[in-house]
Design a protein around this motif. Structure first.
Motif, mmCIF file in Angstrom:
data_model
loop_
_atom_site.group_PDB
_atom_site.id
_atom_site.type_symbol
_atom_site.label_atom_id
_atom_site.label_comp_id
_atom_site.label_asym_id
_atom_site.label_seq_id
_atom_site.Cartn_x
_atom_site.Cartn_y
_atom_site.Cartn_z
ATOM 1 N N GLN A 31 -12.575 32.476 -16.284
ATOM 2 C CA GLN A 31 -11.289 32.163 -15.670
ATOM 3 C C GLN A 31 -10.819 30.744 -15.974
ATOM 4 O O GLN A 31 -9.637 30.528 -16.207
ATOM 5 N N ARG A 32 -11.723 29.776 -15.974
ATOM 6 C CA ARG A 32 -11.313 28.370 -16.055
ATOM 7 C C ARG A 32 -11.385 27.743 -17.438
ATOM 8 O O ARG A 32 -10.568 26.903 -17.772
ATOM 9 N N TRP A 33 -12.413 28.063 -18.225
ATOM 10 C CA TRP A 33 -12.659 27.275 -19.434
ATOM 11 C C TRP A 33 -12.580 28.041 -20.744
ATOM 12 O O TRP A 33 -12.140 27.496 -21.739
ATOM 13 N N TYR A 34 -13.052 29.253 -20.781
ATOM 14 C CA TYR A 34 -13.201 29.924 -22.076
ATOM 15 C C TYR A 34 -12.150 31.001 -22.290
ATOM 16 O O TYR A 34 -11.967 31.877 -21.461
ATOM 17 N N ARG A 35 -11.502 30.917 -23.430
ATOM 18 C CA ARG A 35 -10.581 31.977 -23.818
ATOM 19 C C ARG A 35 -11.334 33.018 -24.639
ATOM 20 O O ARG A 35 -10.946 34.173 -24.700
ATOM 21 N N HIS A 36 -12.417 32.559 -25.288
ATOM 22 C CA HIS A 36 -13.202 33.454 -26.145
ATOM 23 C C HIS A 36 -14.621 32.911 -26.230
ATOM 24 O O HIS A 36 -14.829 31.705 -26.275
ATOM 25 N N TYR A 37 -15.577 33.772 -26.221
ATOM 26 C CA TYR A 37 -16.959 33.381 -26.501
ATOM 27 C C TYR A 37 -17.700 34.595 -27.024
ATOM 28 O O TYR A 37 -17.262 35.729 -26.855
ATOM 29 N N GLU A 38 -18.783 34.350 -27.695
ATOM 30 C CA GLU A 38 -19.613 35.425 -28.249
ATOM 31 C C GLU A 38 -21.058 35.164 -27.880
ATOM 32 O O GLU A 38 -21.489 34.023 -27.798
ATOM 33 N N ILE A 39 -21.783 36.223 -27.693
ATOM 34 C CA ILE A 39 -23.216 36.135 -27.437
ATOM 35 C C ILE A 39 -23.910 37.017 -28.467
ATOM 36 O O ILE A 39 -23.488 38.150 -28.705
ATOM 37 N N GLN A 40 -24.938 36.489 -29.064
ATOM 38 C CA GLN A 40 -25.755 37.261 -29.986
ATOM 39 C C GLN A 40 -27.165 37.310 -29.428
ATOM 40 O O GLN A 40 -27.713 36.290 -29.028
ATOM 41 N N VAL A 41 -27.742 38.490 -29.409
ATOM 42 C CA VAL A 41 -29.107 38.667 -28.943
ATOM 43 C C VAL A 41 -29.942 39.068 -30.153
ATOM 44 O O VAL A 41 -29.603 40.010 -30.856
ATOM 45 N N ALA A 42 -31.017 38.332 -30.380
ATOM 46 C CA ALA A 42 -31.851 38.582 -31.550
ATOM 47 C C ALA A 42 -33.316 38.459 -31.168
ATOM 48 O O ALA A 42 -33.659 37.894 -30.137
ATOM 49 N N GLU A 43 -34.164 38.990 -32.011
ATOM 50 C CA GLU A 43 -35.609 38.859 -31.816
ATOM 51 C C GLU A 43 -36.182 37.968 -32.906
ATOM 52 O O GLU A 43 -35.804 38.070 -34.059
ATOM 53 N N LEU A 44 -37.072 37.103 -32.508
ATOM 54 C CA LEU A 44 -37.749 36.228 -33.452
ATOM 55 C C LEU A 44 -38.806 37.035 -34.199
ATOM 56 O O LEU A 44 -39.658 37.674 -33.591
ATOM 57 N N VAL A 45 -38.743 36.999 -35.507
ATOM 58 C CA VAL A 45 -39.701 37.733 -36.330
ATOM 59 C C VAL A 45 -40.865 36.840 -36.732
ATOM 60 O O VAL A 45 -42.017 37.249 -36.698
ATOM 61 N N ARG A 46 -40.562 35.607 -37.089
ATOM 62 C CA ARG A 46 -41.586 34.668 -37.520
ATOM 63 C C ARG A 46 -41.114 33.268 -37.210
ATOM 64 O O ARG A 46 -39.934 32.995 -37.212
ATOM 65 N N GLU A 47 -42.061 32.377 -36.972
ATOM 66 C CA GLU A 47 -41.727 30.989 -36.693
ATOM 67 C C GLU A 47 -42.671 30.077 -37.467
ATOM 68 O O GLU A 47 -43.864 30.347 -37.547
#
Length: 60
Positions: A28-44
Motif C-alpha cells: 500500500q505505501r511503498w512498492y508499486r512492483h516487486y518480485e520474489i524468486q524462490v530457489a534451492e542451493l545446489v552447491r556452495e
C-alpha cells in the motif's frame, strides 16, 4: 537474499500474521512492483577471508 533452513521454515514465515501485515503495508505505501524468486542451493563454494596472517598480495 534470504536463507531458510528448510521449506517448512519458509512456509511458517510466509504465513506469519505479522509478515502478512507488513507485506500488505508495503504494497500500500511503498512498492508499486516487486518480485520474489524462490530457489534451492545446489552447491556452495567458499574460501577463507584474508587475515593478518594470510593477507593476499601481488608478487609480480
Amino acid at each position: 537474499m534470504v536463507w531458510w533452513r528448510d521449506r517448512e521454515s519458509l512456509r511458517r514465515w510466509r504465513e506469519d500474521p505479522r509478515h502478512r501485515q507488513a507485506q500488505h503495508l508495503g504494497q500500500q505505501r511503498w512498492y508499486r512492483h516487486y518480485e520474489i524468486q524462490v530457489a534451492e542451493l545446489v552447491r556452495e563454494y567458499a574460501f577463507p577471508a584474508p587475515t593478518a596472517d594470510n593477507e593476499w598480495s601481488s608478487h609480480e
